[in-house]
Write an enzyme that holds these catalytic residues in place. Sequence first.
Site, PDB file in Angstrom:
ATOM      1  N   HIS A 196       0.850  -1.179   0.000  1.00  0.00           N
ATOM      2  CA  HIS A 196       0.000   0.000   0.000  1.00  0.00           C
ATOM      3  C   HIS A 196       0.887   1.232   0.000  1.00  0.00           C
ATOM      4  O   HIS A 196       2.107   1.153   0.181  1.00  0.00           O
ATOM      5  CB  HIS A 196      -0.934   0.004   1.207  1.00  0.00           C
ATOM      6  CG  HIS A 196      -2.163  -0.839   1.017  1.00  0.00           C
ATOM      7  ND1 HIS A 196      -3.133  -0.535   0.084  1.00  0.00           N
ATOM      8  CD2 HIS A 196      -2.571  -1.983   1.629  1.00  0.00           C
ATOM      9  CE1 HIS A 196      -4.090  -1.436   0.134  1.00  0.00           C
ATOM     10  NE2 HIS A 196      -3.777  -2.335   1.059  1.00  0.00           N
ATOM     11  N   ASP A 240      -0.185   7.089  -3.632  1.00  0.00           N
ATOM     12  CA  ASP A 240      -1.326   6.805  -4.505  1.00  0.00           C
ATOM     13  C   ASP A 240      -1.591   7.902  -5.523  1.00  0.00           C
ATOM     14  O   ASP A 240      -1.823   7.621  -6.705  1.00  0.00           O
ATOM     15  CB  ASP A 240      -2.590   6.615  -3.665  1.00  0.00           C
ATOM     16  CG  ASP A 240      -2.684   5.230  -3.053  1.00  0.00           C
ATOM     17  OD1 ASP A 240      -1.921   4.347  -3.445  1.00  0.00           O
ATOM     18  OD2 ASP A 240      -3.539   5.040  -2.166  1.00  0.00           O
TER      19      ASP A 240
END
Length: 373
Positions: free
Chosen positions: A125, A155
């Site tokens: 992540h 992200d």
Amino acid sequence: MAGPLQGIRIVEMAGIGPTPFAGMMLADNGAEVIRIERPGTPPDPWDPLLRSRARLEMDLKDPRQVARLRELLRTAEGVIEGYRPGVMERLGLGPDVLLADNPRLVFGRMTGWGQEGPLAPLAGHDINYISISGVLGALGRAGGQPTPPINLVGDFGGGGMLLAFGMVSALLAVKAGGKGQVVDCAMTDGSALLMAMIWGFRANGGWREERGVNLLDTGAAYYDTFRTKDGQFVSVGSIEPQFYAILRDRLGLAGDPDLDEQNDPARWSAQKAKIAAAIAARTREDLCGLFDGTDACVAPVLSMSEALSHPHNVARGAFVEVNGVAQPAPAPRYSATPCDPPRGGFRPDAASWLEEQGSDGVDPGQTERHSDE
């Protein structure tokens, strides 16, 4: 959708986080983005990341649906996907297949670790990707743990934004007569890239690897957030000497010799204590009035709700409402090719839609439906 990318068709393989953010960026700027989702996926007209899209459901375990998707991709300029390396190939939709079908296709691949390297096949992540790129280790206050900046750096900044940039760059190369190609976008690479200036500081001795002791990481007395009398916060970024002088003057600290040596790290702790005390004696509203119209580089730290009504944001239209959901407006702004306001929307399932349109000259715009119709 109007905008500088009008006339460009992008197929987006459904995912979460950075890939839909890239799709949002491309759609915001005028591209026709068609999102491919699994059958039974409920439409979500309220998610800002999914705004201004076409939506098709396809079962990619069905060879007939894969064949129909390949037909659609022959009419597209680009495709973006965020699967683990090898997934598109196992679906029969790898770059070799799709570029053979459409040699001008730009194939954008979004992953955390990249398409190759020892970590490439593993899960991760944002927090993990920015850990190995050296970013997370630089974020946090002195003596404290590293502080993740939500998932903005991996992200979105180093992931989705970089993928959108890579797609546009490769599309420009095709427009100039080049061939289609693969864009390998990794959040480890992108987050490292966002630190380019800090690497420059490090190279010339202007950045220590210890957290919270540097110019921009809350080490400097004049670059930090400070609590106000009413329990709110203001941000101070008075880096330049002339701005620092205004800060001192407005806070009643102009004559204090302890604040004279602005850039002496040995004095920062004591200087920050005096600035903090002066700010803590006033409410946030008082401070905003005190610094209004000045170049002191002082601003209120607003909540998301408060940001919606700040006069500057209102004047620029920085936020919009789509299907009743407040969200950031498209950016940047263009003088000659302004973008349409974002909108929610959906399309019927892939099988019926493609059968209606046929394999040639597919025109999704003919069947567009919106949640407000």
